[in-house]
Design a protein around this motif. Structure first.
Motif, PDB file in Angstrom:
ATOM      1  N   GLY A 152       0.841  -1.246  -0.219  1.00  0.00           N
ATOM      2  CA  GLY A 152      -0.117   0.146   0.119  1.00  0.00           C
ATOM      3  C   GLY A 152       0.854   1.452  -0.002  1.00  0.00           C
ATOM      4  N   VAL A 153       0.243   2.396   0.710  1.00  0.00           N
ATOM      5  CA  VAL A 153       0.992   3.585   0.628  1.00  0.00           C
ATOM      6  C   VAL A 153       2.518   3.391   1.214  1.00  0.00           C
ATOM      7  CG1 VAL A 153       0.897   5.806   1.328  1.00  0.00           C
ATOM      8  CG2 VAL A 153      -0.975   4.901   0.337  1.00  0.00           C
ATOM      9  N   PRO A 154       2.273   2.963   2.396  1.00  0.00           N
ATOM     10  CA  PRO A 154       3.769   3.042   3.391  1.00  0.00           C
ATOM     11  C   PRO A 154       5.032   2.117   2.359  1.00  0.00           C
ATOM     12  CG  PRO A 154       2.246   2.382   4.788  1.00  0.00           C
ATOM     13  CD  PRO A 154       1.474   2.450   3.301  1.00  0.00           C
ATOM     14  N   GLY A 155       4.724   1.074   1.952  1.00  0.00           N
ATOM     15  CA  GLY A 155       5.332   0.199   1.134  1.00  0.00           C
ATOM     16  C   GLY A 155       5.965   0.956  -0.199  1.00  0.00           C
ATOM     17  N   PHE A 156       4.968   1.492  -0.854  1.00  0.00           N
ATOM     18  CA  PHE A 156       5.085   2.206  -2.185  1.00  0.00           C
ATOM     19  C   PHE A 156       6.206   3.581  -1.832  1.00  0.00           C
ATOM     20  CE2 PHE A 156       4.057   5.494  -5.536  1.00  0.00           C
ATOM     21  CZ  PHE A 156       4.626   4.825  -6.470  1.00  0.00           C
ATOM     22  N   VAL A 183       6.514   3.577   6.914  1.00  0.00           N
ATOM     23  CA  VAL A 183       7.502   3.888   5.748  1.00  0.00           C
ATOM     24  C   VAL A 183       8.903   3.544   6.143  1.00  0.00           C
ATOM     25  CG1 VAL A 183       8.484   5.505   4.115  1.00  0.00           C
ATOM     26  CG2 VAL A 183       6.105   5.641   4.560  1.00  0.00           C
ATOM     27  N   GLY A 184       9.494   3.977   7.100  1.00  0.00           N
ATOM     28  CA  GLY A 184      10.740   3.579   7.689  1.00  0.00           C
ATOM     29  C   GLY A 184      11.196   2.093   7.963  1.00  0.00           C
ATOM     30  N   ILE A 185      10.051   1.384   8.334  1.00  0.00           N
ATOM     31  CA  ILE A 185      10.168  -0.078   8.521  1.00  0.00           C
ATOM     32  C   ILE A 185      10.499  -0.507   7.256  1.00  0.00           C
ATOM     33  CG2 ILE A 185       9.049  -2.365   9.047  1.00  0.00           C
ATOM     34  CD1 ILE A 185       7.517  -0.708  11.222  1.00  0.00           C
TER      35      ILE A 185
END
Length: 208
Positions: A152-156, A183-185
């Motif tokens: 989703g958004v964090p991975g993208f 996002v950082g992860i």
């Protein structure tokens, strides 16, 4: 989720309405953390009868919704040239979500389909247009929440930062701020996969 209840006012043998809780932007929060003064939870009744659904639309039960940091930028009341506009006052806020089709008037979607949409309302049920709806395979071995996190958004966002903008070489030192965040992860993991030495920081010791 609330249960379905029969409604005599709708036509058809399976006439139903559902009580759906939804979050509404009642006032903008220019600074600080939005509170119950800005976001209100209300309950509405939504007809799921086929005659109540516009042609081409589908009725969806929301299963998962993603609370991402970018949503805060849509609650300030000030358009800063960002890609997403401000949420409209007294309207339901929207976000990336995963849901199940429970009634369809669109040949591309069938009852039972699992769908993802970047603009699902923060609600338990909704009537959705086909725009942006995408069917996903629940038997693919991917847990549904992953479509809102790593896929989703964090991975993208992490992928763009590491693969497109940063593009570090193996052996490089990569620093990740807010490494405990969504996002950082993923950014840290992507950098490690590229053979980099990763150093991360967090706001508190408890997040390490």
């Amino acid at each position: 989720m609330t249960g379905l209840e029969g409604v005599g006012g709708c036509s058809g043998e399976n006439s139903t309405v559902v009580e759906s809780r939804e979050w509404v932007m009642s006032a903008y929060a220019a600074e600080g953390v939005p509170t119950s003064d800005h976001l209100k939870l209300r309950t509405t009744k939504l007809s799921l009868d086929a005659n109540s659904i516009p042609d081409g639309h589908v009725a969806v039960e929301l299963l998962w919704i993603s609370v991402d940091p970018y949503l805060r930028t849509r609650m300030t009341g000030h358009d800063d040239g960002l890609y997403f506009s401000q949420f409209a006052l007294n309207e339901v806020i929207t976000a990336f979500g995963v849901g199940r089709v429970i009634q369809s008037k669109n040949g591309k979607f069938s009852t039972g389909d699992i769908v993802v949409n970047p603009f699902f309302p923060f609600a338990e049920y909704c009537i959705a247009p086909p725009t942006f709806l995408r069917v996903i395979d629940p038997t693919a071995g991917i847990e549904l929440p992953a479509y809102l996190s790593s896929l989703g958004v964090p991975g993208f966002a992490a992928w763009v930062g590491i693969e497109v903008l940063g593009n570090p070489k193996p052996g490089s030192n990569v620093f990740i701020s807010a490494a405990a965040g969504g996002v950082g992860i993923f950014a840290g993991q992507l950098a490690k996969l590229k053979g980099c030495r990763v150093v991360g920081s967090t706001g508190t010791d408890e997040k390490v």
